[in-house]
Design a protein around this motif. Structure first.
Motif, PDB file in Angstrom:
ATOM      1  N   ALA A  19     111.416  78.959  53.761  1.00 59.99           N
ATOM      2  CA  ALA A  19     112.358  79.914  54.345  1.00 59.99           C
ATOM      3  C   ALA A  19     111.881  81.316  53.966  1.00 59.99           C
ATOM      4  O   ALA A  19     111.133  81.481  53.013  1.00 59.99           O
ATOM      5  CB  ALA A  19     113.754  79.656  53.776  1.00 59.99           C
ATOM      6  N   PRO A  29     120.499  83.013  52.361  1.00 58.78           N
ATOM      7  CA  PRO A  29     120.011  83.766  51.190  1.00 58.78           C
ATOM      8  C   PRO A  29     118.885  84.727  51.556  1.00 58.78           C
ATOM      9  O   PRO A  29     118.709  85.758  50.911  1.00 58.78           O
ATOM     10  CB  PRO A  29     119.474  82.672  50.249  1.00 58.78           C
ATOM     11  N   GLU A  89     114.149  71.943  43.053  1.00 56.57           N
ATOM     12  CA  GLU A  89     113.300  72.082  44.235  1.00 56.57           C
ATOM     13  C   GLU A  89     112.173  71.055  44.151  1.00 56.57           C
ATOM     14  O   GLU A  89     111.462  70.976  43.163  1.00 56.57           O
ATOM     15  CB  GLU A  89     112.738  73.518  44.308  1.00 56.57           C
ATOM     16  N   TRP A 181     122.470  61.450  48.853  1.00 57.73           N
ATOM     17  CA  TRP A 181     122.261  62.639  48.013  1.00 57.73           C
ATOM     18  C   TRP A 181     123.623  63.225  47.606  1.00 57.73           C
ATOM     19  O   TRP A 181     123.840  63.563  46.444  1.00 57.73           O
ATOM     20  CB  TRP A 181     121.406  63.682  48.750  1.00 57.73           C
TER      21      TRP A 181
HETATM   22  C1  LIG Z   1     115.509  74.575  54.558  1.00 56.21           C
HETATM   23  S1  LIG Z   1     114.886  74.802  52.960  1.00 56.21           S
HETATM   24  C2  LIG Z   1     116.232  75.761  52.265  1.00 56.21           C
HETATM   25  C3  LIG Z   1     115.800  76.619  51.117  1.00 56.21           C
HETATM   26  C4  LIG Z   1     116.925  77.477  50.517  1.00 56.21           C
HETATM   27  N1  LIG Z   1     118.038  76.686  50.067  1.00 56.21           N
HETATM   28  C5  LIG Z   1     117.407  78.489  51.520  1.00 56.21           C
HETATM   29  O1  LIG Z   1     118.538  78.365  51.973  1.00 56.21           O
HETATM   30  O2  LIG Z   1     116.641  79.414  51.834  1.00 56.21           O
HETATM   31  C6  LIG Z   1     115.110  73.204  52.182  1.00 56.21           C
HETATM   32  C7  LIG Z   1     114.465  73.117  50.812  1.00 56.21           C
HETATM   33  O3  LIG Z   1     114.908  71.907  50.173  1.00 56.21           O
HETATM   34  C8  LIG Z   1     113.820  71.328  49.469  1.00 56.21           C
HETATM   35  N2  LIG Z   1     114.154  69.911  49.267  1.00 56.21           N
HETATM   36  C9  LIG Z   1     114.137  68.906  50.169  1.00 56.21           C
HETATM   37  N3  LIG Z   1     114.568  67.746  49.621  1.00 56.21           N
HETATM   38  C10 LIG Z   1     114.905  68.032  48.339  1.00 56.21           C
HETATM   39  C11 LIG Z   1     115.449  67.280  47.284  1.00 56.21           C
HETATM   40  N4  LIG Z   1     115.749  65.971  47.431  1.00 56.21           N
HETATM   41  N5  LIG Z   1     115.654  67.891  46.104  1.00 56.21           N
HETATM   42  C12 LIG Z   1     115.363  69.200  45.947  1.00 56.21           C
HETATM   43  N6  LIG Z   1     114.841  69.974  46.920  1.00 56.21           N
HETATM   44  C13 LIG Z   1     114.628  69.410  48.109  1.00 56.21           C
HETATM   45  C14 LIG Z   1     112.637  71.608  50.388  1.00 56.21           C
HETATM   46  O4  LIG Z   1     111.411  71.483  49.700  1.00 56.21           O
HETATM   47  C15 LIG Z   1     112.948  73.043  50.840  1.00 56.21           C
HETATM   48  O5  LIG Z   1     112.431  74.010  49.963  1.00 56.21           O
END
Ligand SMILES: C[S@@+](CC[C@H](N)C(=O)[O-])C[C@H]1O[C@@H](n2cnc3c(N)ncnc32)[C@H](O)[C@@H]1O
Length: 316
Positions: A19, A29, A89, A181
């Motif tokens: 992002a 964010p 993350e 989750w």
């Molecule tokens: C769409 S991005 C959103 C990033 C941030 N929360 C934002 O709103 O800008 C989703 C993020 O979740 C991470 N992600 C996916 N599955 C996950 C998990 N099970 N645990 C932690 N992070 C995870 C991905 O690597 C990615 O960085």
């Protein structure tokens, strides 16, 4: 989806996707620090409701490169004076950008946690299965490899995730991972709240739409191609079917949530700060001024403001 996004060698998030303005799509964010400032107020309200405990813990899941964490820390909520901020993350590359003051984690902590779990646009990025209606029966759609590319294979009949009559030609996502989750996050939360922001739908609504409306791809701020094309080079994201998640969440639009938690007060304070500091024109003045523009984007019901805020309250 799992391999395309998180494959250890060439997954989208492993190799460079993210992002942000220099990334592939804008999230709340990434609009600016205002979203985090409002969430800091929400965190303090949960902390107050729990009797201001020491060791209050914020678990931010899917924290990306830590932009939201930076904004929350900059807003200095009281709950963190004697508390902790854990930033979860999956991507090691993104974790390495996390700011000082947060504890980076690859997965949810074991718990128990007194505090909040927060996930902005995480659930839509968890891998889902796909069902297709054929001959009045739901069939699973599987993905296989064929001559170097990915192809769909319709496989065995399969029960839908919620009771839903099959419609020939219709498709629905099965979001077991997202549901599991949420259950896991709730299971570590001894007292406090789980808050998730996402674009939401229902399973029946999915079945009535063309899949292109609830399954999208992005790369470099453009809509991408077919999800099976260019594996690892585009984000794959799906609307979240609320009726497949654990029950008990209160839901409202992101716009209403931010309004309820004082976005207008922060914008007014920004306007005042700008009027006092406009002549100086320093960074603080510019930040104060930009709150008005950030707020407009965050509460726009045709955009980010139309996302759903889902809050599950866990309590003693
Ligand atoms: C769409 S991005 C959103 C990033 C941030 N929360 C934002 O709103 O800008 C989703 C993020 O979740 C991470 N992600 C996916 N599955 C996950 C998990 N099970 N645990 C932690 N992070 C995870 C991905 O690597 C990615 O960085």
């Amino acid at each position: 989806m799992e391999a395309c996004l998180y494959g250890p060698i060439d997954g989208f998030y492993t190799t460079g996707g993210s992002a942000g303005r220099r990334g592939d799509f804008i999230t709340s964010p990434e609009v600016g620090p205002l979203f985090g400032a409002v969430l800091a107020r929400w965190m303090d309200s949960v902390w107050e409701s729990l009797g201001r405990p020491h060791g209050f813990t914020v678990v931010e899941a899917g924290a990306g490169s830590g932009t939201l964490a930076r904004s929350v820390l900059a807003a200095a909520p009281q709950c963190l004076t004697h508390g902790r901020y854990l930033a979860v993350e999956r991507s090691e590359r993104l974790r390495s950008d996390h700011p000082d003051g947060v504890e980076p984690l690859v997965d949810l902590p074991a718990g128990p946690v007194t505090g909040v779990v927060l996930a902005n646009e995480l659930l839509d990025n968890l891998a889902f299965s796909l069902l297709h209606g054929v001959d009045d029966t739901w069939h699973q759609v599987r993905v296989g490899a064929d001559q170097g590319g990915l192809v769909e294979v319709t496989a065995e009949p399969c029960d839908p995730p919620v009771p839903l009559e099959p419609v020939d030609g219709a498709r629905i996502a099965v979001q077991t991972e997202a549901s599991q989750w949420v259950s896991r996050a709730l299971s570590i939360l001894e007292a406090g709240s789980l808050l998730a922001f996402d674009y939401c739908t229902t399973t029946a609504e999915m079945a009535s739409q063309s899949p292109g409306e609830w399954l999208r791809t992005y790369a470099g701020h453009e809509r991408g191609g077919n999800p099976l094309d260019a594996p690892g080079r585009q984000d794959i994201t799906v609307d979240v079917a609320i009726d497949q998640l654990p029950t008990g969440a209160s839901t409202m639009s992101q716009a209403d949530f931010l309004t309820h938690h004082g976005i207008r007060d922060l914008v007014d304070a920004g306007r005042l700060a700008w009027s006092e500091r406009a002549g100086i024109g320093d960074l603080e003045a510019i930040r104060a001024r930009s709150r008005t523009i950030e707020a407009a984007a965050l509460v726009d019901l045709d955009g980010l403001g139309g996302f759903t805020a889902l809050e599950w309250v866990a309590g003693p």
